[in-house]
Every structure is written in C-alpha cells, then in structure tokens.
Design a protein around this motif. Structure first.
Motif, PDB file in Angstrom:
ATOM      1  N   ILE A   1       0.853  -1.181   0.000  1.00  0.00           N
ATOM      2  CA  ILE A   1       0.000   0.000   0.000  1.00  0.00           C
ATOM      3  C   ILE A   1       0.890   1.231   0.000  1.00  0.00           C
ATOM      4  O   ILE A   1       1.913   1.253   0.672  1.00  0.00           O
ATOM      5  CB  ILE A   1      -0.920  -0.010   1.239  1.00  0.00           C
ATOM      6  CG1 ILE A   1      -2.019  -1.061   1.019  1.00  0.00           C
ATOM      7  CG2 ILE A   1      -1.520   1.361   1.525  1.00  0.00           C
ATOM      8  CD1 ILE A   1      -3.107  -1.050   2.021  1.00  0.00           C
ATOM      9  N   VAL A   2       0.504   2.240  -0.777  1.00  0.00           N
ATOM     10  CA  VAL A   2       1.218   3.515  -0.726  1.00  0.00           C
ATOM     11  C   VAL A   2       0.269   4.570  -0.172  1.00  0.00           C
ATOM     12  O   VAL A   2      -0.945   4.390  -0.165  1.00  0.00           O
ATOM     13  CB  VAL A   2       1.736   3.948  -2.117  1.00  0.00           C
ATOM     14  CG1 VAL A   2       2.717   2.924  -2.657  1.00  0.00           C
ATOM     15  CG2 VAL A   2       0.580   4.192  -3.086  1.00  0.00           C
ATOM     16  N   HIS A   3       0.842   5.670   0.307  1.00  0.00           N
ATOM     17  CA  HIS A   3       0.036   6.789   0.790  1.00  0.00           C
ATOM     18  C   HIS A   3       0.247   7.981  -0.131  1.00  0.00           C
ATOM     19  O   HIS A   3       1.388   8.359  -0.402  1.00  0.00           O
ATOM     20  CB  HIS A   3       0.411   7.120   2.238  1.00  0.00           C
ATOM     21  CG  HIS A   3      -0.100   6.101   3.204  1.00  0.00           C
ATOM     22  ND1 HIS A   3       0.552   4.929   3.472  1.00  0.00           N
ATOM     23  CD2 HIS A   3      -1.252   6.066   3.943  1.00  0.00           C
ATOM     24  CE1 HIS A   3      -0.162   4.216   4.343  1.00  0.00           C
ATOM     25  NE2 HIS A   3      -1.255   4.881   4.645  1.00  0.00           N
TER      26      HIS A   3
ATOM     27  N   ILE B   1      -4.346  12.707   3.021  1.00  0.00           N
ATOM     28  CA  ILE B   1      -3.610  11.488   2.667  1.00  0.00           C
ATOM     29  C   ILE B   1      -4.622  10.386   2.381  1.00  0.00           C
ATOM     30  O   ILE B   1      -5.574  10.202   3.141  1.00  0.00           O
ATOM     31  CB  ILE B   1      -2.684  10.995   3.803  1.00  0.00           C
ATOM     32  CG1 ILE B   1      -1.702  12.088   4.251  1.00  0.00           C
ATOM     33  CG2 ILE B   1      -1.924   9.750   3.381  1.00  0.00           C
ATOM     34  CD1 ILE B   1      -0.734  11.621   5.343  1.00  0.00           C
ATOM     35  N   LEU B   2      -4.405   9.667   1.282  1.00  0.00           N
ATOM     36  CA  LEU B   2      -5.241   8.503   0.983  1.00  0.00           C
ATOM     37  C   LEU B   2      -4.352   7.277   0.809  1.00  0.00           C
ATOM     38  O   LEU B   2      -3.329   7.350   0.125  1.00  0.00           O
ATOM     39  CB  LEU B   2      -6.014   8.714  -0.327  1.00  0.00           C
ATOM     40  CG  LEU B   2      -7.055   9.833  -0.364  1.00  0.00           C
ATOM     41  CD1 LEU B   2      -7.670   9.917  -1.755  1.00  0.00           C
ATOM     42  CD2 LEU B   2      -8.140   9.612   0.686  1.00  0.00           C
ATOM     43  N   PRO B   3      -4.720   6.149   1.417  1.00  0.00           N
ATOM     44  CA  PRO B   3      -4.007   4.894   1.129  1.00  0.00           C
ATOM     45  C   PRO B   3      -4.473   4.354  -0.211  1.00  0.00           C
ATOM     46  O   PRO B   3      -5.669   4.358  -0.491  1.00  0.00           O
ATOM     47  CB  PRO B   3      -4.442   3.967   2.275  1.00  0.00           C
ATOM     48  CG  PRO B   3      -5.746   4.508   2.769  1.00  0.00           C
ATOM     49  CD  PRO B   3      -5.796   5.969   2.420  1.00  0.00           C
ATOM     50  N   MET B   4      -3.552   3.948  -1.041  1.00  0.00           N
ATOM     51  CA  MET B   4      -3.882   3.527  -2.417  1.00  0.00           C
ATOM     52  C   MET B   4      -3.035   2.317  -2.828  1.00  0.00           C
ATOM     53  O   MET B   4      -1.989   2.049  -2.251  1.00  0.00           O
ATOM     54  CB  MET B   4      -3.546   4.651  -3.414  1.00  0.00           C
ATOM     55  CG  MET B   4      -4.117   6.011  -3.154  1.00  0.00           C
ATOM     56  SD  MET B   4      -5.836   6.215  -3.639  1.00  0.00           S
ATOM     57  CE  MET B   4      -5.741   6.136  -5.421  1.00  0.00           C
ATOM     58  N   LEU B   5      -3.476   1.663  -3.925  1.00  0.00           N
ATOM     59  CA  LEU B   5      -2.624   0.706  -4.615  1.00  0.00           C
ATOM     60  C   LEU B   5      -2.006   1.420  -5.808  1.00  0.00           C
ATOM     61  O   LEU B   5      -2.633   2.295  -6.398  1.00  0.00           O
ATOM     62  CB  LEU B   5      -3.441  -0.491  -5.109  1.00  0.00           C
ATOM     63  CG  LEU B   5      -4.178  -1.288  -4.032  1.00  0.00           C
ATOM     64  CD1 LEU B   5      -5.013  -2.385  -4.676  1.00  0.00           C
ATOM     65  CD2 LEU B   5      -3.189  -1.888  -3.032  1.00  0.00           C
ATOM     66  N   GLY B   6      -0.796   1.038  -6.167  1.00  0.00           N
ATOM     67  CA  GLY B   6      -0.169   1.681  -7.313  1.00  0.00           C
ATOM     68  C   GLY B   6       1.030   0.879  -7.778  1.00  0.00           C
ATOM     69  O   GLY B   6       1.454  -0.062  -7.113  1.00  0.00           O
ATOM     70  N   ALA B   7       1.547   1.276  -8.940  1.00  0.00           N
ATOM     71  CA  ALA B   7       2.694   0.551  -9.502  1.00  0.00           C
ATOM     72  C   ALA B   7       3.554   1.462 -10.354  1.00  0.00           C
ATOM     73  O   ALA B   7       3.061   2.388 -10.987  1.00  0.00           O
ATOM     74  CB  ALA B   7       2.210  -0.629 -10.339  1.00  0.00           C
TER      75      ALA B   7
ATOM     76  N   ILE C   1      -1.609   5.114 -10.330  1.00  0.00           N
ATOM     77  CA  ILE C   1      -2.596   4.707  -9.332  1.00  0.00           C
ATOM     78  C   ILE C   1      -3.957   4.652 -10.011  1.00  0.00           C
ATOM     79  O   ILE C   1      -4.188   5.319 -11.017  1.00  0.00           O
ATOM     80  CB  ILE C   1      -2.647   5.669  -8.119  1.00  0.00           C
ATOM     81  CG1 ILE C   1      -2.846   7.123  -8.563  1.00  0.00           C
ATOM     82  CG2 ILE C   1      -1.382   5.564  -7.283  1.00  0.00           C
ATOM     83  CD1 ILE C   1      -2.929   8.113  -7.414  1.00  0.00           C
ATOM     84  N   HIS C   2      -4.829   3.838  -9.469  1.00  0.00           N
ATOM     85  CA  HIS C   2      -6.168   3.762 -10.075  1.00  0.00           C
ATOM     86  C   HIS C   2      -7.229   3.856  -8.987  1.00  0.00           C
ATOM     87  O   HIS C   2      -6.963   3.686  -7.803  1.00  0.00           O
ATOM     88  CB  HIS C   2      -6.312   2.494 -10.916  1.00  0.00           C
ATOM     89  CG  HIS C   2      -6.389   1.233 -10.115  1.00  0.00           C
ATOM     90  ND1 HIS C   2      -6.620   0.009 -10.667  1.00  0.00           N
ATOM     91  CD2 HIS C   2      -6.273   1.022  -8.780  1.00  0.00           C
ATOM     92  CE1 HIS C   2      -6.640  -0.899  -9.712  1.00  0.00           C
ATOM     93  NE2 HIS C   2      -6.429  -0.326  -8.577  1.00  0.00           N
TER      94      HIS C   2
ATOM     95  N   SER D   1     -10.156  -6.187  -4.552  1.00  0.00           N
ATOM     96  CA  SER D   1     -10.188  -5.188  -3.496  1.00  0.00           C
ATOM     97  C   SER D   1      -9.262  -5.659  -2.380  1.00  0.00           C
ATOM     98  O   SER D   1      -8.539  -6.644  -2.522  1.00  0.00           O
ATOM     99  CB  SER D   1     -11.636  -5.053  -3.010  1.00  0.00           C
ATOM    100  OG  SER D   1     -11.728  -4.109  -1.970  1.00  0.00           O
ATOM    101  N   CYS D   2      -9.291  -4.928  -1.277  1.00  0.00           N
ATOM    102  CA  CYS D   2      -8.497  -5.336  -0.118  1.00  0.00           C
ATOM    103  C   CYS D   2      -9.369  -5.325   1.127  1.00  0.00           C
ATOM    104  O   CYS D   2     -10.334  -4.570   1.212  1.00  0.00           O
ATOM    105  CB  CYS D   2      -7.324  -4.371   0.106  1.00  0.00           C
ATOM    106  SG  CYS D   2      -6.035  -4.481  -1.141  1.00  0.00           S
ATOM    107  N   ASN D   3      -9.029  -6.165   2.085  1.00  0.00           N
ATOM    108  CA  ASN D   3      -9.529  -5.974   3.438  1.00  0.00           C
ATOM    109  C   ASN D   3      -8.525  -5.060   4.140  1.00  0.00           C
ATOM    110  O   ASN D   3      -7.313  -5.278   4.060  1.00  0.00           O
ATOM    111  CB  ASN D   3      -9.664  -7.315   4.171  1.00  0.00           C
ATOM    112  CG  ASN D   3     -10.906  -8.065   3.720  1.00  0.00           C
ATOM    113  OD1 ASN D   3     -11.907  -7.445   3.343  1.00  0.00           O
ATOM    114  ND2 ASN D   3     -10.842  -9.387   3.742  1.00  0.00           N
TER     115      ASN D   3
END
Lengths: 267, 267
Positions: free
Chosen positions: A38-40, A56-62, A82-83, B128-130
């Motif tokens: 997880i990234v912020h 700040i939002l926690p997100m998935l990204g690559a 990020i999506h 998604s994630c938990n």
C-alpha cells in the motif's frame, strides 16, 4: 554509479538527518515502491485559506513506463500509476479547476514504507526501526489514452499479485473500464531512506552493569506475512493455482529472510 | 451510539464512496491508530508558489490525553503525539515563520493503515483489499512542558512495545531529552474506513462456467508478523523477558486471527 540512474537532489527531497541512510538511485527507490503493498498519496487542499489541511489517501499503485514497458527499473525512468473509481475525489482532481495554477498536473507526494524490525536499545532514546522508505513528488494526470489505461490497470493488478490479470476474467467490460480512472504521476524528485542492523547504544550505558543486566537489547524482526488462501463460497477452482501459491511462498520467505538478516547485520 | 464519542463530519473527512465502510467513532479511529506500527504524516509546502508539493514522512506516534492519562480511548477525546530529533525538519516547523498564518499550529494530516487481506475476485475490476484505515487532520504544536514531554515519550515508546519504557534505562539524560522534540497534534476531524469479508462478484461472471472454472476466488489474508527476537552482541539478558515474548505472541495470534476471520466473514 550511473548518474543518469539517480533522482536529482532537490531541496524538498534531500535527506539532511542521518545521511548515511539516504539513497537517490532508481534501483532503491523503485524497489521500495514495488515491494510496498500500500502507498500513501498526499495532495494539497483546494483552497488553503478556507481549509488548511493536506489529505492522505491509502492507495494501490505501480511503477511503469508505458512507452517502454520492458524498462529496467534499476536504470531507466519510470512513472507511477494509481487507479480508483472514476467518481472518487482524487481521480477527479487533475485537470479540474481545483488543481489551481498547475498546468503540469496535480502536485502529489507518494510514500512507500516497509517496517523491517523494531530495534530495542538500552535506552528509549536509542530505540529505532529497521525500515525501507521512499517518497516521490510528482504531477498526477488522468490517463485518457485507452491503450495506456488498459496497460496501467494490468500493471497495477499484477503489482499486487503477479500474473493475476491474465488469470482472471479480462479484458474489462466497457462499463468496468469507464468506471475506473487511472492517474499517471510524472516523477520530478524522489528519495529513499533505509535503515538496517542492530541497535546502537552509548558507551556509558554499555559499561553500566546495572543497565546491561536488566535491559534486553536486540531486534524484533517484522514482515508482512501472507497466510493460507481462504477460498470464497463461490470458488470452483479446487486447488490453489501455482502462480498464487509459489508467489506467496517466495514472497513470505524472502521477506522473512530480509528481516532476519538486517536484524543482525548492517547492509 | 454516544454522539459525543464521534468525530464531527467535516467536509474534508466525510467519506463519500462506499459509505458503509465509513466510521467516525472514537473507538474505531483510535483503535486503528493504536494498531498501526507506522503512521504517515503530511504537511503543506512552506511556499506553494515556489514549490507546490506536500511532504509525507513515515513516523512513530501514539494517541493520548496528558490532562487525563487514563482516558478511555473508546469514549474520550485524545490528542496524537509524534516525536523526532530536535533538529529534524518537521519538529522545527510548528511555531516557526514557516507555518504561515496558522496561530493554531502546523496543519497536518496523519494516516494509519493496516492491510488485512487481498481480495481476489473473478475480474480485476472487483478485486479489493480488506483493510482498516484512519485519517486525522489537526494542528501540531511543540510540547514545551517538561512533564508532558516526558509523559509523551513514555507513551510513544510503549505504543511500539508495551512496557518497554520501564524496562529500559530511564529517565532520559538531559542531553537525550534536549535532542528529542515532541509534537502534540490537536485533532479537528478524523474518519476511518474498514473493509472486511470475501470478494464480491457480478452475477454475469458468477454464472459464466468458463470464467468460474478457471479463476480462483477468495482472500489472501495478510498481517504484520513479528519474528523471533534477535539479540544484539552486546545483550547480557540471557532469556527474552516475558513482557516482550508474551506481547509478541499475543499480537501475532490476534492479528492472524483477525485476518483469517475477515477473509471469510463480513463484520
């Protein structure tokens, strides 16, 4: 080191304290973003005079390079993708009037942090952590090219679980694709900070038998562990596929190995 | 629910998407900050016209109420404390001319995120994630009262490892105390988002035998694991003290239990 494969030292990204822990090379920065689940993501308030707080939002990204998809992460420049749902706040900010005076895109900061251990010294003052952390600053823009968007969704999905994209129902339907937005973050500066090894103590404490006879010193190694897959009630694939099980096994053991190694050894 | 034990819904902290995952009560928000090992702190650029990017720093921190140290985290208001080296950038910002027009303190956002599982659905769109995530906005100020500062250092240390403060060499020397700064963040808004349970899929995918026969669906449970303590070469305490070993054991099993539970059950 190849100077072209490092981020320029900008004032905002230059690490001033504990400089021996600082890294600016592509290989280190990109590897930390790749390893973090997880990234912020942080961005500025729309109108700081009305509401002064960043978000700040926690997100998935690559990390990825659409123009050069096989780019070597250790030596070649990458963007960060990020999506999110198309109706979410962050996805609607770039290009809107809310971004203010930034034709380059929405200014964001993205942080990736891995905790590798808790360093217990003789005194709280010398307590610390083993960690790998990276921060990037860049301009986020909505990806409008369909090919780039599909590629980015693929890359972000596989960054969470390698090969998952091709092992799930793809391509997305038109409705799925329309309700997903992708942001490309063009990186303008980045840095990393890495700490490893056992705790350090002051000589005076180390020579004090009263202290050393009472206080346990060492490292509690820490890593993100993936437990046994729990199938859904709707699952019809009887055994866990190898691309999942072998990745989990390899990921768990390499993380454990790293945390244990840096608990006793400065690298 | 006791209305006094929830954070007010401010525009900046109101969750608009997937509202069933949103929480504003003290108990949920405070528990997530307490459970997260590392938090991310974001603050604004000093002069956005010169440098438009916010900054994120990974930090250690703890909830607490100095005036009422036995406050019940589920029902009573708390502040958030972070500490750092006195010469570090963030510690020097509050009260300096760099904070700009904010006599209340330095506006910050703090995020705490725990990843509890990776939800693998039939299609990437439904992946998604938990997780448990909490964000607070508040004003950071330097703690100048010596009693409050000592208390906060104790609270932050024990938030990482319970009872560690009293089991290490304390109190800090004058030099140690002088080179540590503590910031108190007065919280003005906060919210949490919690997701649990198995992945959700669309009926059309669930009814497609070609899809369900190929795609494994379920949850990969994830938790932060603490491995076996690795003693330093300088350690003279022969066995790992009980306050460490019992805490580690309890923490590992409760995290594993939670991740496994929410992998199959929406709570």
């Amino acid at each position: 080191m190849d100077e072209t494969a490092t981020y320029p030292k900008h004032d905002r990204s230059t690490i001033r304290r504990l400089r021996d822990r600082a890294k600016y090379d592509f290989a280190t920065v990109h590897a930390i973003f790749s390893a973090a689940s997880i990234v912020h993501v942080s961005f500025l308030p729309t109108d700081p005079s009305m509401d002064p707080f960043p978000t700040i939002l926690p997100m998935l990204g690559a990390m990825g390079n659409f123009a050069n998809p096989t780019a070597d992460a250790a030596t070649e420049p990458l963007d960060f993708y990020i999506h999110g749902h198309a109706s979410s706040r962050l996805m609607k900010l770039p290009g809107s009037e809310l971004t203010g005076d930034h034709p380059e895109g929405l200014p964001v900061c993205v942080a990736a942090t891995l905790l590798d251990g808790i360093k217990l010294a003789l005194t709280p003052f010398n307590h610390s952590c083993n960690y790998r952390s990276a921060v990037l600053h860049g301009y986020a823009n909505l990806v409008t090219d369909e090919d780039e968007k599909n590629w980015a969704m693929h890359v972000v999905t596989d960054d969470v679980v390698p090969d998952r994209w091709n092992n799930s129902r793809v391509p997305p339907t038109k409705a799925e694709s329309q309700s997903t937005s992708v942001l490309r973050i063009t990186i303008v500066s980045a840095s990393a900070k890495v700490n490893t090894g056992p705790p350090g103590d002051d000589r005076r404490d180390l020579q004090d038998d009263d202290v050393t006879s009472k206080v346990w010193v060492g490292v509690l190694p820490v890593w993100e562990h993936i437990g046994p897959p729990i199938e859904s009630k709707t699952n019809k694939v009887t055994s866990v596929p190898r691309y999942l099980s072998s990745w989990m096994q390899e990921r768990n053991s390499s993380r454990e190995e790293y945390a244990l190694k840096v608990a006793s050894e400065k690298i």
